[in-house]
Design an enzyme around this catalytic site. Structure first.
Site, PDB file in Angstrom:
ATOM      1  N   SER A   1       8.074 -47.471  -8.291  1.00 47.05           N
ATOM      2  CA  SER A   1       7.556 -48.703  -9.279  1.00 47.05           C
ATOM      3  C   SER A   1       6.321 -47.952  -9.835  1.00 47.05           C
ATOM      4  O   SER A   1       5.462 -47.777  -9.356  1.00 47.05           O
ATOM      5  CB  SER A   1       7.388 -49.823  -8.422  1.00 47.05           C
ATOM      6  OG  SER A   1       6.645 -50.950  -9.154  1.00 47.05           O
TER       7      SER A   1
ATOM      8  N   GLU B   1      21.484 -72.362 -15.702  1.00 46.74           N
ATOM      9  CA  GLU B   1      20.499 -72.121 -14.545  1.00 46.74           C
ATOM     10  C   GLU B   1      19.515 -73.564 -15.037  1.00 46.74           C
ATOM     11  O   GLU B   1      19.523 -74.282 -15.743  1.00 46.74           O
ATOM     12  CB  GLU B   1      19.678 -70.879 -14.688  1.00 46.74           C
ATOM     13  CG  GLU B   1      20.601 -69.675 -14.348  1.00 46.74           C
ATOM     14  CD  GLU B   1      19.434 -68.372 -14.221  1.00 46.74           C
ATOM     15  OE1 GLU B   1      18.675 -68.076 -15.076  1.00 46.74           O
ATOM     16  OE2 GLU B   1      20.111 -67.746 -13.504  1.00 46.74           O
TER      17      GLU B   1
ATOM     18  N   CYS C   1      13.014 -63.680 -23.240  1.00 48.88           N
ATOM     19  CA  CYS C   1      14.596 -63.716 -23.877  1.00 48.88           C
ATOM     20  C   CYS C   1      14.735 -64.783 -24.823  1.00 48.88           C
ATOM     21  O   CYS C   1      15.250 -64.778 -25.896  1.00 48.88           O
ATOM     22  CB  CYS C   1      15.637 -64.038 -22.591  1.00 48.88           C
ATOM     23  SG  CYS C   1      15.227 -65.322 -21.644  1.00 48.88           S
TER      24      CYS C   1
ATOM     25  N   LYS D   1      27.074 -68.980 -27.681  1.00 50.49           N
ATOM     26  CA  LYS D   1      27.416 -67.548 -28.391  1.00 50.49           C
ATOM     27  C   LYS D   1      27.038 -66.419 -27.219  1.00 50.49           C
ATOM     28  O   LYS D   1      27.247 -66.507 -26.222  1.00 50.49           O
ATOM     29  CB  LYS D   1      26.853 -67.550 -29.693  1.00 50.49           C
ATOM     30  CG  LYS D   1      27.117 -68.569 -30.636  1.00 50.49           C
ATOM     31  CD  LYS D   1      26.920 -68.192 -32.190  1.00 50.49           C
ATOM     32  CE  LYS D   1      25.669 -68.551 -32.445  1.00 50.49           C
ATOM     33  NZ  LYS D   1      25.225 -68.502 -33.999  1.00 50.49           N
TER      34      LYS D   1
ATOM     35  N   GLU E   1      22.581 -65.083 -18.460  1.00 46.91           N
ATOM     36  CA  GLU E   1      21.565 -65.205 -19.291  1.00 46.91           C
ATOM     37  C   GLU E   1      21.230 -63.876 -19.904  1.00 46.91           C
ATOM     38  O   GLU E   1      20.701 -63.165 -19.336  1.00 46.91           O
ATOM     39  CB  GLU E   1      20.584 -65.624 -18.196  1.00 46.91           C
ATOM     40  CG  GLU E   1      20.716 -66.983 -17.386  1.00 46.91           C
ATOM     41  CD  GLU E   1      20.484 -68.357 -18.144  1.00 46.91           C
ATOM     42  OE1 GLU E   1      20.212 -68.117 -19.363  1.00 46.91           O
ATOM     43  OE2 GLU E   1      21.157 -69.075 -17.939  1.00 46.91           O
TER      44      GLU E   1
ATOM     45  N   TRP F   1      13.651 -57.345 -15.860  1.00 43.54           N
ATOM     46  CA  TRP F   1      12.296 -57.043 -15.311  1.00 43.54           C
ATOM     47  C   TRP F   1      11.369 -57.888 -15.747  1.00 43.54           C
ATOM     48  O   TRP F   1      10.213 -57.708 -15.554  1.00 43.54           O
ATOM     49  CB  TRP F   1      12.072 -55.248 -15.590  1.00 43.54           C
ATOM     50  CG  TRP F   1      12.540 -55.182 -16.844  1.00 43.54           C
ATOM     51  CD1 TRP F   1      13.524 -54.397 -17.511  1.00 43.54           C
ATOM     52  CD2 TRP F   1      11.971 -55.428 -18.170  1.00 43.54           C
ATOM     53  NE1 TRP F   1      13.645 -54.171 -18.572  1.00 43.54           N
ATOM     54  CE2 TRP F   1      12.587 -54.832 -19.357  1.00 43.54           C
ATOM     55  CE3 TRP F   1      10.843 -56.357 -18.459  1.00 43.54           C
ATOM     56  CZ2 TRP F   1      12.209 -55.139 -20.665  1.00 43.54           C
ATOM     57  CZ3 TRP F   1      10.330 -56.410 -20.037  1.00 43.54           C
ATOM     58  CH2 TRP F   1      11.177 -55.743 -20.790  1.00 43.54           C
ATOM     59  N   ASN F   2      11.597 -58.852 -16.587  1.00 40.15           N
ATOM     60  CA  ASN F   2      10.583 -59.363 -17.407  1.00 40.15           C
ATOM     61  C   ASN F   2       9.899 -60.774 -16.449  1.00 40.15           C
ATOM     62  O   ASN F   2       8.510 -60.830 -16.497  1.00 40.15           O
ATOM     63  CB  ASN F   2      10.953 -59.941 -18.630  1.00 40.15           C
ATOM     64  CG  ASN F   2      12.079 -60.914 -18.655  1.00 40.15           C
ATOM     65  OD1 ASN F   2      12.679 -61.008 -17.636  1.00 40.15           O
ATOM     66  ND2 ASN F   2      11.993 -61.917 -19.605  1.00 40.15           N
TER      67      ASN F   2
ATOM     68  N   GLY G   1      18.942 -59.116 -11.567  1.00 41.83           N
ATOM     69  CA  GLY G   1      17.793 -59.557 -12.215  1.00 41.83           C
ATOM     70  C   GLY G   1      17.347 -58.777 -13.211  1.00 41.83           C
ATOM     71  O   GLY G   1      17.782 -57.419 -13.430  1.00 41.83           O
TER      72      GLY G   1
ATOM     73  N   GLY H   1      20.433 -62.029 -23.819  1.00 49.02           N
ATOM     74  CA  GLY H   1      19.165 -61.895 -24.881  1.00 49.02           C
ATOM     75  C   GLY H   1      19.161 -62.899 -26.028  1.00 49.02           C
ATOM     76  O   GLY H   1      20.115 -63.736 -26.168  1.00 49.02           O
TER      77      GLY H   1
HETATM   78  P1  NAD Z   1      19.475 -54.866 -18.493  1.00 48.21           P
HETATM   79  O1  NAD Z   1      20.543 -55.587 -19.139  1.00 48.21           O
HETATM   80  O2  NAD Z   1      19.241 -53.294 -18.863  1.00 48.21           O
HETATM   81  O3  NAD Z   1      19.387 -55.024 -16.877  1.00 48.21           O
HETATM   82  C1  NAD Z   1      19.578 -56.130 -16.265  1.00 48.21           C
HETATM   83  C2  NAD Z   1      19.961 -55.964 -14.981  1.00 48.21           C
HETATM   84  O4  NAD Z   1      21.390 -55.661 -14.992  1.00 48.21           O
HETATM   85  C3  NAD Z   1      19.332 -54.657 -14.207  1.00 48.21           C
HETATM   86  O5  NAD Z   1      19.182 -55.221 -12.804  1.00 48.21           O
HETATM   87  C4  NAD Z   1      20.173 -53.599 -14.115  1.00 48.21           C
HETATM   88  O6  NAD Z   1      20.008 -52.498 -13.161  1.00 48.21           O
HETATM   89  C5  NAD Z   1      21.763 -54.392 -14.057  1.00 48.21           C
HETATM   90  N1  NAD Z   1      22.688 -53.556 -14.668  1.00 48.21           N
HETATM   91  C6  NAD Z   1      22.663 -52.804 -15.601  1.00 48.21           C
HETATM   92  N2  NAD Z   1      24.003 -52.238 -15.822  1.00 48.21           N
HETATM   93  C7  NAD Z   1      24.808 -53.060 -14.957  1.00 48.21           C
HETATM   94  C8  NAD Z   1      26.306 -52.717 -14.708  1.00 48.21           C
HETATM   95  N3  NAD Z   1      27.079 -52.091 -15.463  1.00 48.21           N
HETATM   96  N4  NAD Z   1      26.744 -53.897 -13.797  1.00 48.21           N
HETATM   97  C9  NAD Z   1      25.697 -54.385 -12.894  1.00 48.21           C
HETATM   98  N5  NAD Z   1      24.410 -54.677 -13.238  1.00 48.21           N
HETATM   99  C10 NAD Z   1      24.026 -53.790 -14.241  1.00 48.21           C
HETATM  100  O7  NAD Z   1      18.216 -55.946 -19.013  1.00 48.21           O
HETATM  101  P2  NAD Z   1      16.553 -55.593 -18.870  1.00 48.21           P
HETATM  102  O8  NAD Z   1      16.131 -54.709 -19.771  1.00 48.21           O
HETATM  103  O9  NAD Z   1      16.393 -55.642 -17.466  1.00 48.21           O
HETATM  104  O10 NAD Z   1      16.028 -56.910 -19.296  1.00 48.21           O
HETATM  105  C11 NAD Z   1      15.919 -57.303 -20.601  1.00 48.21           C
HETATM  106  C12 NAD Z   1      16.885 -58.147 -21.201  1.00 48.21           C
HETATM  107  O11 NAD Z   1      17.218 -59.164 -20.211  1.00 48.21           O
HETATM  108  C13 NAD Z   1      16.747 -58.594 -22.676  1.00 48.21           C
HETATM  109  O12 NAD Z   1      17.955 -58.575 -23.376  1.00 48.21           O
HETATM  110  C14 NAD Z   1      16.403 -60.051 -22.412  1.00 48.21           C
HETATM  111  O13 NAD Z   1      16.690 -60.856 -23.642  1.00 48.21           O
HETATM  112  C15 NAD Z   1      17.206 -60.531 -21.290  1.00 48.21           C
HETATM  113  N6  NAD Z   1      16.911 -61.556 -20.637  1.00 48.21           N
HETATM  114  C16 NAD Z   1      17.329 -62.790 -20.368  1.00 48.21           C
HETATM  115  C17 NAD Z   1      17.209 -63.791 -19.826  1.00 48.21           C
HETATM  116  C18 NAD Z   1      17.579 -65.255 -19.927  1.00 48.21           C
HETATM  117  O14 NAD Z   1      17.359 -65.948 -18.944  1.00 48.21           O
HETATM  118  N7  NAD Z   1      18.648 -65.431 -20.980  1.00 48.21           N
HETATM  119  C19 NAD Z   1      15.738 -63.777 -19.143  1.00 48.21           C
HETATM  120  C20 NAD Z   1      15.174 -62.390 -19.279  1.00 48.21           C
HETATM  121  C21 NAD Z   1      15.688 -61.525 -19.705  1.00 48.21           C
END
Ligand code: NAD
Length: 487
Positions: free
Chosen positions: A26, A461, A283, A454, A249, A151-152, A149, A251
């Protein structure tokens, strides 16, 4: 600075290590320093988490909902007592300024546990009068829910996923983002201390492959992911193959529409919150700010003036309002879009490059950036950047701006600023977005369902809606007379 957890995973009410798993650090994004070293889960660890969840869920499902609620509310209290320590840890893991994490992260997680804890005793079915005979419905848990989850908002996301799942009598296995693994472990400790039976909330670490193993595990009933659209598509496909219930949830590229009768200072505040809070890594951000041409110049000059007051620097200093981005790949991506915007011909109003913070020369800081004269076809106006990059677009006609706002594959959020009450509701009705605001932006109280239209997601949630996505209804017909048959 070290923030080493006792071990990487939390399974069956205790810390568990998996030295054969994939090691990962980390990193504190302000300095580039590794603050902890962890291991991703190997297959044995995933199996251990599933077995613990199976056992825990049996006990938890048999616990009266009111008692489940008490446990969640005790956990909310413990989070509030420890808010400062949890916030510092979240700041170290994410780089977000303490000014924010003190109010928006663990604290909002506590609100969520308290809210669903409060709903616990109200979970009920219905009685249906069939004239003599009757039917009733019961709300039953799904079983084991997997939470994955981003990371934000690490601890907030963990709580938003855990609270509705747990209150309905499910167990959860939560996989934090590999970028921010630390605070979910603290949540697990707190839930145990609050009286949650062992195995009901487990944390396993790892990259996407660990997430995928959990999604496809036959003992898992439901998957809830917060992440990007491409990950959402992969998780939905895998979950679909195994017919798992799914909440996504994802992007966004949300519109914030400012009409010419809006209170300009409030609209500028909202645009700032909608683009620069958490260094733009939210997001639901309103990254396409449509400003009526009659007020465009006043809006932009006020925005530039106020953006100059942002304090970039030490995230642990409570005076700092903008911290670094979370990771080097995220920095490269955001700097890339700052270049693309200039190459596409958008006008740079402020920012546009890496920020130089002398005391944090390795920090992943970028300047809060505003582009004006942005047009709908530009990549900066179409693609999710997930950094402090605001696009300001002009408009003059209501119907036209609605069509342009909706012309996107995303549909997470939207906002409108106007003093005309009828226009406000008319425009919101026409916008294709799951979470909307009138005369504010980005407030997400737990009482209000949150989620996307969409490609921004499925399911919701928070609010009562989350109960529907974490429980199933059993209908029972009760015959009070005899049974007729054809022969
Ligand atoms: P990411 O999609 O790269 O990763 C999200 C999670 O999915 C991580 O824990 C990752 O390890 C896991 N993951 C990746 N590939 C996987 C697979 N094939 N199967 C299962 N799990 C898998 O996203 P990120 O970069 O961590 O976060 C940023 C994105 O999240 C942005 O697009 C943002 O808009 C979105 N986001 C959405 C919300 C919402 O509530 N709508 C909230 C926060 C972030």
């Amino acid at each position: 600075m070290r923030a080493q957890p006792k071990a990487s995973h939390y399974i069956g009410g205790r810390y568990v290590e998996s030295p054969e798993g994939h090691p990962f650090p980390s990193i504190y994004p302000a300095t580039g320093e590794a603050i902890a070293s962890l291991y991703g889960a190997d297959e044995k660890t995933v199996e251990a988490a599933v077995s613990a969840a199976v056992e825990g869920q049996k006990i938890w499902a048999a616990t009266a909902p009111a008692e489940r609620g008490r446990v969640l509310r005790r956990a909310a209290g413990l989070i509030r007592e420890r808010n400062r320590d949890l916030s510092i840890l979240e700041t170290l893991d994410t780089g977000k300024p303490l000014q924010e994490t003190l109010i928006a992260d663990a604290a909002s997680g506590a609100d969520c546990l308290e809210y669903f804890g409060g709903l616990a005793a109200t979970l009920a079915g219905e009685h249906i009068d069939l004239g003599g005979s009757f039917a009733y419905t019961k709300r039953e848990p799904l079983g084991i829910c997997v939470g994955i989850g981003a990371w934000n908002y690490p601890i907030q996301i963990a709580c938003w996923k855990a609270a509705p799942a747990l209150v309905c009598g499910n167990a959860m296995i939560f996989k934090p983002s590999e970028v921010t693994p630390l605070t979910a472990l603290k949540l697990a400790e707190i839930l145990t201390e609050a009286g949650l039976p062992d195995g009901v909330f487990n944390v396993v670490q790892g990259y996407g492959d660990v997430g995928a193993q959990l999604v496809s595990h036959p003992a898992v009933a439901k998957v809830s992911l917060t992440g990007s659209v491409p990950t959402g598509a992969k998780v939905a496909a895998l979950a679909g193959e195994h017919l798992k219930k799914t909440t996504l949830e994802l992007g966004g590229k949300s519109p914030l529409i400012v009409f010419d009768d809006a209170d300009i200072d409030n609209a500028v505040s909202a645009a700032i919150n909608a683009n620069f809070y958490s260094s733009g890594q939210i997001c639901s951000n309103g990254t396409r700010v449509f400003v009526h041409s009659a007020i465009r110049d006043r809006f932009l000059s006020r925005l530039a003036e106020r953006t100059a007051n942002a304090v970039l620097g030490d995230p642990l200093d409570e005076a700092t309002s903008i911290g670094p981005l979370v990771s080097k790949p995220q920095l490269d991506k955001v700097l890339g879009y700052m270049m693309i915007g200039q190459e596409e011909g958008a006008r740079l109003v402020c920012g546009g490059k890496r920020a130089d913070i002398p005391a944090f020369s390795d920090g992943l800081f970028v300047e809060p950036t505003v582009f004006a004269d942005v047009t709908d076809g530009m990549r900066i106006a179409r693609e999710e950047i997930f950094g402090p990059v605001m696009c300001v677009l002009d408009f003059s006609d209501e119907a036209d701006v609605i069509a342009r706002a909706n012309d996107t594959e995303f549909g997470l959020a939207a906002g409108v600023f106007t003093r005309d009450i009828q226009r406000a509701h008319r425009v919101i009705d026409a916008l294709q977005a799951g979470t909307c605001w009138i005369n504010t932006y980005n407030l997400t109280p737990v009482e209000m369902p949150f989620g996307g239209y969409k490609k921004s997601g499925m399911g919701r949630e928070n609010g009562h809606a989350a109960i529907e996505h974490h429980s199933q209804i059993k209908s029972v017909y009760v015959e009070m007379g005899g049974v007729e048959a054809a022969f």
